[in-house]
Design a protein around this motif. Structure first.
Motif, PDB file in Angstrom:
ATOM      1  N   VAL A   6      -4.974   7.922  -3.479  1.00 18.15           N
ATOM      2  CA  VAL A   6      -4.779   6.472  -3.501  1.00 18.15           C
ATOM      3  C   VAL A   6      -5.900   5.801  -2.714  1.00 18.15           C
ATOM      4  O   VAL A   6      -6.547   6.434  -1.873  1.00 18.15           O
ATOM      5  N   THR A   7      -6.100   4.514  -2.995  1.00 18.65           N
ATOM      6  CA  THR A   7      -7.022   3.703  -2.212  1.00 18.65           C
ATOM      7  C   THR A   7      -6.199   2.850  -1.267  1.00 18.65           C
ATOM      8  O   THR A   7      -5.206   2.250  -1.689  1.00 18.65           O
ATOM      9  N   VAL A   8      -6.593   2.807  -0.002  1.00 20.57           N
ATOM     10  CA  VAL A   8      -5.893   1.974   0.978  1.00 20.57           C
ATOM     11  C   VAL A   8      -6.794   0.789   1.327  1.00 20.57           C
ATOM     12  O   VAL A   8      -7.970   0.980   1.635  1.00 20.57           O
ATOM     13  N   ALA A  16      -2.060  -1.748  -0.044  1.00 20.78           N
ATOM     14  CA  ALA A  16      -2.652  -2.686   0.906  1.00 20.78           C
ATOM     15  C   ALA A  16      -1.705  -2.906   2.072  1.00 20.78           C
ATOM     16  O   ALA A  16      -0.483  -3.003   1.876  1.00 20.78           O
ATOM     17  N   PHE A  17      -2.266  -2.966   3.270  1.00 17.52           N
ATOM     18  CA  PHE A  17      -1.486  -3.309   4.467  1.00 17.52           C
ATOM     19  C   PHE A  17      -1.976  -4.655   4.983  1.00 17.52           C
ATOM     20  O   PHE A  17      -3.177  -4.870   5.131  1.00 17.52           O
ATOM     21  N   LEU A  18      -1.006  -5.540   5.235  1.00 22.26           N
ATOM     22  CA  LEU A  18      -1.307  -6.935   5.520  1.00 22.26           C
ATOM     23  C   LEU A  18      -0.715  -7.332   6.873  1.00 22.26           C
ATOM     24  O   LEU A  18       0.508  -7.319   7.047  1.00 22.26           O
ATOM     25  N   PRO A  64      -4.342   4.665  16.623  1.00 18.77           N
ATOM     26  CA  PRO A  64      -3.120   4.331  17.381  1.00 18.77           C
ATOM     27  C   PRO A  64      -2.884   2.831  17.552  1.00 18.77           C
ATOM     28  O   PRO A  64      -1.730   2.400  17.642  1.00 18.77           O
ATOM     29  N   ALA A  65      -3.965   2.010  17.578  1.00 20.90           N
ATOM     30  CA  ALA A  65      -3.769   0.566  17.766  1.00 20.90           C
ATOM     31  C   ALA A  65      -2.996  -0.049  16.596  1.00 20.90           C
ATOM     32  O   ALA A  65      -2.413  -1.135  16.734  1.00 20.90           O
ATOM     33  N   LEU A  66      -2.961   0.626  15.451  1.00 18.95           N
ATOM     34  CA  LEU A  66      -2.193   0.097  14.313  1.00 18.95           C
ATOM     35  C   LEU A  66      -0.696   0.088  14.602  1.00 18.95           C
ATOM     36  O   LEU A  66       0.048  -0.700  14.013  1.00 18.95           O
ATOM     37  N   ALA A  67      -0.261   0.972  15.509  1.00 17.87           N
ATOM     38  CA  ALA A  67       1.174   1.092  15.774  1.00 17.87           C
ATOM     39  C   ALA A  67       1.775  -0.228  16.254  1.00 17.87           C
ATOM     40  O   ALA A  67       2.955  -0.506  16.025  1.00 17.87           O
ATOM     41  N   ASP A  68       0.951  -1.081  16.899  1.00 12.29           N
ATOM     42  CA  ASP A  68       1.444  -2.396  17.344  1.00 12.29           C
ATOM     43  C   ASP A  68       1.963  -3.230  16.178  1.00 12.29           C
ATOM     44  O   ASP A  68       2.708  -4.185  16.382  1.00 12.29           O
ATOM     45  N   TYR A  69       1.513  -2.900  14.967  1.00 16.26           N
ATOM     46  CA  TYR A  69       1.870  -3.712  13.792  1.00 16.26           C
ATOM     47  C   TYR A  69       3.075  -3.163  13.041  1.00 16.26           C
ATOM     48  O   TYR A  69       3.469  -3.716  12.019  1.00 16.26           O
ATOM     49  N   GLU A  70       3.647  -2.086  13.552  1.00 17.16           N
ATOM     50  CA  GLU A  70       4.759  -1.401  12.881  1.00 17.16           C
ATOM     51  C   GLU A  70       5.806  -2.374  12.316  1.00 17.16           C
ATOM     52  O   GLU A  70       6.231  -2.270  11.173  1.00 17.16           O
ATOM     53  N   TRP A  91       1.285   4.731   5.868  1.00 15.97           N
ATOM     54  CA  TRP A  91       1.182   3.938   7.099  1.00 15.97           C
ATOM     55  C   TRP A  91       1.286   4.835   8.337  1.00 15.97           C
ATOM     56  O   TRP A  91       0.499   4.706   9.275  1.00 15.97           O
ATOM     57  N   ARG A  92       2.242   5.761   8.320  1.00 16.80           N
ATOM     58  CA  ARG A  92       2.429   6.624   9.489  1.00 16.80           C
ATOM     59  C   ARG A  92       1.193   7.499   9.727  1.00 16.80           C
ATOM     60  O   ARG A  92       0.778   7.715  10.868  1.00 16.80           O
TER      61      ARG A  92
END
Lengths: 81, 164
Positions: free
Chosen positions: A3-5, A73-75, A42-48, A34-35
């Motif tokens: 997949v493309t993210v 896509a993650f928004l 790790p900074a992405l975890a703030d957006y959980e 996402w996980r």
């Protein structure tokens, strides 16, 4: 399958890329992608709890099962207008 | 050239153009409309105490267009005689430039006002668009609402504001 993210705004800055390719096991969901990313950056975890997600340019939930060739896509929280 | 009802792109925005998009699409309703309400969102030179120099907007464009279509359909459900045109700009925008132009048209002013206000509230809730603020001393992404088009509470809140 592959997949493309796509990542936008601050998520893109955190990952250092607007687009990533990921190989996934069959049955993988948006949530599993996402996980994996949050493990890598790790900074992405703030957006959980505040991100939205989309598949092939339609909003989709984290339990959505992906197929080969999908664009995920993650928004982060939006600020248009 | 036909002006699209819904659009997103780097071109400068004009209120006349977004209103004209509705004229061109009025068809057999043309004579029955009695009101056009427009809204132009501008880049401000201040935000929560920061002196803003300019903004950079980015969007997930195909999904943003679908979000605009959804907002237009919601307006059709809530105010069936109102119609919407909405153009959003992306890229670098200097202070004073327009980031969003909206026109709503209806037989009566009440629904045109409500539909126009509803549209901007919903853009801020569900359109996948982000602004990065460049201010004196730094820059930061602005993060507002978690986009969830199925969140009925958010939709009801936009309706409440539109009808206040």
């Amino acid at each position: 399958m592959r997949v493309t993210v796509r990542l936008f705004a601050r998520l893109r800055d955190i990952a250092g890329a607007a687009e990533l390719a990921r190989d996934l096991a069959p049955g993988s969901t948006i949530g599993s992608v996402w996980r994996e990313l949050a493990g890598e950056f790790p900074a992405l975890a703030d957006y959980e709890r505040s991100i939205s997600s989309a598949v092939n340019a339609d909003y989709a939930r984290m339990d959505h099962v992906l197929r080969d060739g999908d664009e995920v896509a993650f928004l982060p929280p939006v600020s248009g207008g | 050239m036909t002006i699209p009802l819904l659009a997103i792109g780097p071109e400068p925005l004009e209120l006349g153009r977004v209103a004209a998009a509705l004229d061109a699409n009025a068809g057999s309703n043309a004579g029955s409309d009695g009101a056009v309400v427009t809204f132009l969102g501008l880049v401000r030179n201040h935000n929560v105490g920061r002196r803003v120099r300019y903004l950079e907007y980015e969007a997930y464009e195909p999904l943003a267009l679908k979000a605009f279509e959804r907002i237009s359909a919601e307006i059709g459900e809530r105010w069936p005689d109102a119609r919407l045109a909405l153009h959003h700009r992306i890229g670098r925008l200097d202070v004073g430039e327009a980031s969003v132009a909206i026109a709503a048209r209806s037989p009566h002013r009440g629904n045109a006002y409500a539909a126009c206000r509803y549209a901007i509230e919903r853009v801020k809730q569900i359109a996948p668009i982000w602004k990065r603020e460049y201010f004196d001393g730094g820059d930061m992404w602005i993060e507002g609402a978690t986009a969830d088009p199925d969140d009925q509470r958010a939709r009801a809140e936009a309706e409440r504001i539109a009808c206040a």
